[in-house]
Design a protein around this motif. Structure first.
Motif, mmCIF file in Angstrom:
data_model
loop_
_atom_site.group_PDB
_atom_site.id
_atom_site.type_symbol
_atom_site.label_atom_id
_atom_site.label_comp_id
_atom_site.label_asym_id
_atom_site.label_seq_id
_atom_site.Cartn_x
_atom_site.Cartn_y
_atom_site.Cartn_z
ATOM 1 N N UNK A 203 6.299 -15.668 -6.220
ATOM 2 C CA UNK A 203 6.249 -16.374 -4.944
ATOM 3 C C UNK A 203 6.962 -15.588 -3.849
ATOM 4 N N UNK A 204 8.153 -15.096 -4.171
ATOM 5 C CA UNK A 204 8.904 -14.302 -3.193
ATOM 6 C C UNK A 204 8.149 -13.026 -2.839
ATOM 7 N N UNK A 205 7.481 -12.435 -3.834
ATOM 8 C CA UNK A 205 6.712 -11.218 -3.571
ATOM 9 C C UNK A 205 5.582 -11.494 -2.585
ATOM 10 N N UNK A 206 4.916 -12.628 -2.747
ATOM 11 C CA UNK A 206 3.830 -12.986 -1.834
ATOM 12 C C UNK A 206 4.359 -13.211 -0.428
ATOM 13 N N UNK A 207 5.513 -13.893 -0.321
ATOM 14 C CA UNK A 207 6.100 -14.148 0.995
ATOM 15 C C UNK A 207 6.518 -12.846 1.671
ATOM 16 N N UNK A 208 6.794 -11.825 0.860
ATOM 17 C CA UNK A 208 7.177 -10.524 1.408
ATOM 18 C C UNK A 208 5.958 -9.676 1.766
ATOM 19 N N UNK A 209 4.775 -10.244 1.586
ATOM 20 C CA UNK A 209 3.555 -9.528 1.953
ATOM 21 C C UNK A 209 2.955 -8.679 0.856
ATOM 22 N N UNK A 210 3.440 -8.828 -0.368
ATOM 23 C CA UNK A 210 2.903 -8.058 -1.494
ATOM 24 C C UNK A 210 1.660 -8.753 -2.042
ATOM 25 N N UNK A 211 0.554 -8.030 -2.225
ATOM 26 C CA UNK A 211 -0.672 -8.639 -2.780
ATOM 27 C C UNK A 211 -0.510 -8.869 -4.282
ATOM 28 N N UNK A 212 0.164 -9.955 -4.630
ATOM 29 C CA UNK A 212 0.551 -10.195 -6.023
ATOM 30 C C UNK A 212 -0.648 -10.230 -6.964
ATOM 31 N N UNK A 213 -1.716 -10.921 -6.561
ATOM 32 C CA UNK A 213 -2.887 -11.034 -7.435
ATOM 33 C C UNK A 213 -3.498 -9.667 -7.725
ATOM 34 N N UNK A 214 -3.580 -8.832 -6.697
ATOM 35 C CA UNK A 214 -4.149 -7.501 -6.888
ATOM 36 C C UNK A 214 -3.288 -6.667 -7.837
ATOM 37 N N UNK A 215 -1.976 -6.784 -7.695
ATOM 38 C CA UNK A 215 -1.060 -6.034 -8.561
ATOM 39 C C UNK A 215 -1.226 -6.472 -10.013
ATOM 40 N N UNK A 216 -1.365 -7.774 -10.237
ATOM 41 C CA UNK A 216 -1.535 -8.295 -11.597
ATOM 42 C C UNK A 216 -2.844 -7.799 -12.201
ATOM 43 N N UNK A 217 -3.918 -7.806 -11.412
ATOM 44 C CA UNK A 217 -5.216 -7.330 -11.910
ATOM 45 C C UNK A 217 -5.125 -5.855 -12.291
#
Length: 348
Positions: A203-217
């Motif tokens: 959640x914090x990563x997303x708020x920081x502008x990191x594309x979390x879903x893309x990183x996980x994929x």
């Protein structure tokens, strides 16, 4: 926060040092228990046996770092084995094209895993468990449950390739190159920092502008590709496309990553620790062979190691949580005291 981060880094250093001590102690014990252990042939055999496990374990490390897990790697090894040989022997395709198509199958599985986890919110355990069965089934269906032979000439050439005057199998420097690249990616690039950020707090990563879903994929794709590469390496080593090679290897791969310090909760771990875990497990398997211990004890050892590593990981996680709570309370208390002092000064 700096205190907590320093504490966590110190703990990981201690864990790596503990693995080094365990490897040295096991080596010393085996040097007395078996005259064959310290021979150059046996030591090269340990390194050679570590290569495939290391490549697959490095891929698994990426997935665990983002808070996931990949149980399908063993079956992906089997599927890649029968495809890489079968597309040549049965399909009549050039060997280069068969390897490319096999790698693309790995990419497809990785993307499917990542999408199921990020878009459908399915647990990684369930997603990859389904793929474990699917990939294994496809391997059996395609091969008819039999080994596919003969392997292409290219595979035989790689099997016979040696370096340094025929003393070092080519797989060893190949695995080292993959390990160095993976270490650099995780430790020195923005992508690596995003991997740790997503695993630490999505959640914090997303708020920081990191594309979390893309990183996980991408992490799941890396894991599947690593399993496919491991399958190609194992096919070269065994000189056949087999639907059963690699099956059950997922537990050993996970054990190597976890005992190397990769947290099952995500966000903590590194390639160096994973490689040390691989070497320790490989040395244990080698010791079992040299001492003529029944081979099933290898699985007993791996199970005990997984349980111990998981217990240490949970203990570390709870310790980190308690430390975070204490630091938060201390920060809040200091802030309140500072506000009171400010009010008193203004009142005076």
């Amino acid at each position: 926060m700096n205190i907590l981060r320093s504490t966590m880094q110190a703990f990981r250093r201690i864990q790596v040092q503990g693995l080094l001590v365990a490897i040295v102690v096991l080596g010393v014990i085996m040097s007395f228990a078996s005259d064959s252990f310290l021979t150059s042939t046996n030591l090269i055999n340990i390194l050679y046996s570590s290569t495939i496990l290391a490549v697959v374990a490095i891929g698994q490390t990426f997935v665990i770092l983002v808070g996931g897990i990949d149980l399908s790697v063993g079956s992906m090894i089997a599927l890649s084995s029968v495809l890489s040989v079968g597309l040549v022997v049965i399909g009549g395709l050039p060997v280069g094209l068969s390897i490319v198509l096999t790698l693309l199958v790995g990419v497809a599985f990785g993307v499917a895993h990542g999408l199921a986890v990020t878009k459908l919110n399915m647990p990684p355990l369930i997603v990859t468990l389904a793929s474990l069965s699917l990939a294994s089934g496809l391997a059996y269906v395609y091969s008819g449950g039999k080994n596919i032979i003969p392997v292409p000439e290219f595979f035989r050439a790689i099997a016979n390739a040696q370096m340094f005057g025929g003393k070092l199998p080519v797989f060893i420097p190949f695995a080292i190159i993959i390990a160095v690249i993976s270490y650099f990616v995780l430790a020195k690039t923005s992508f690596g920092r995003m991997i740790y950020a997503v695993g630490g707090n999505k959640t914090a990563a997303r708020l920081a502008g990191i594309p979390a879903n893309r990183i996980i994929i991408i992490a799941f794709v890396i894991s599947s590709l690593s399993a496919v590469i491991g399958g190609l390496m194992m096919t070269v080593r065994l000189q056949s496309g087999s639907p059963i090679i690699g099956v059950g290897m997922e537990l050993t791969v996970i054990a190597a990553a976890v005992i190397g310090g990769t947290s099952l909760f995500g966000g903590q771990g590194n390639v160096v620790g994973t490689l040390l875990g691989v070497i320790l497990l490989t040395m244990a398997s080698n010791a079992i062979v040299l001492l003529a211990i029944p081979p099933n004890y290898d699985k007993v050892f791996t199970g005990l190691v997984i349980a111990l590593a998981a217990g240490l990981d949970i203990y570390r996680q709870r310790k980190d949580t308690r430390s975070m709570t204490r630091l938060t309370k201390r920060s809040t208390t200091n802030s309140v005291l500072s506000d009171k002092q400010t009010v008193n000064k203004q009142g005076a």
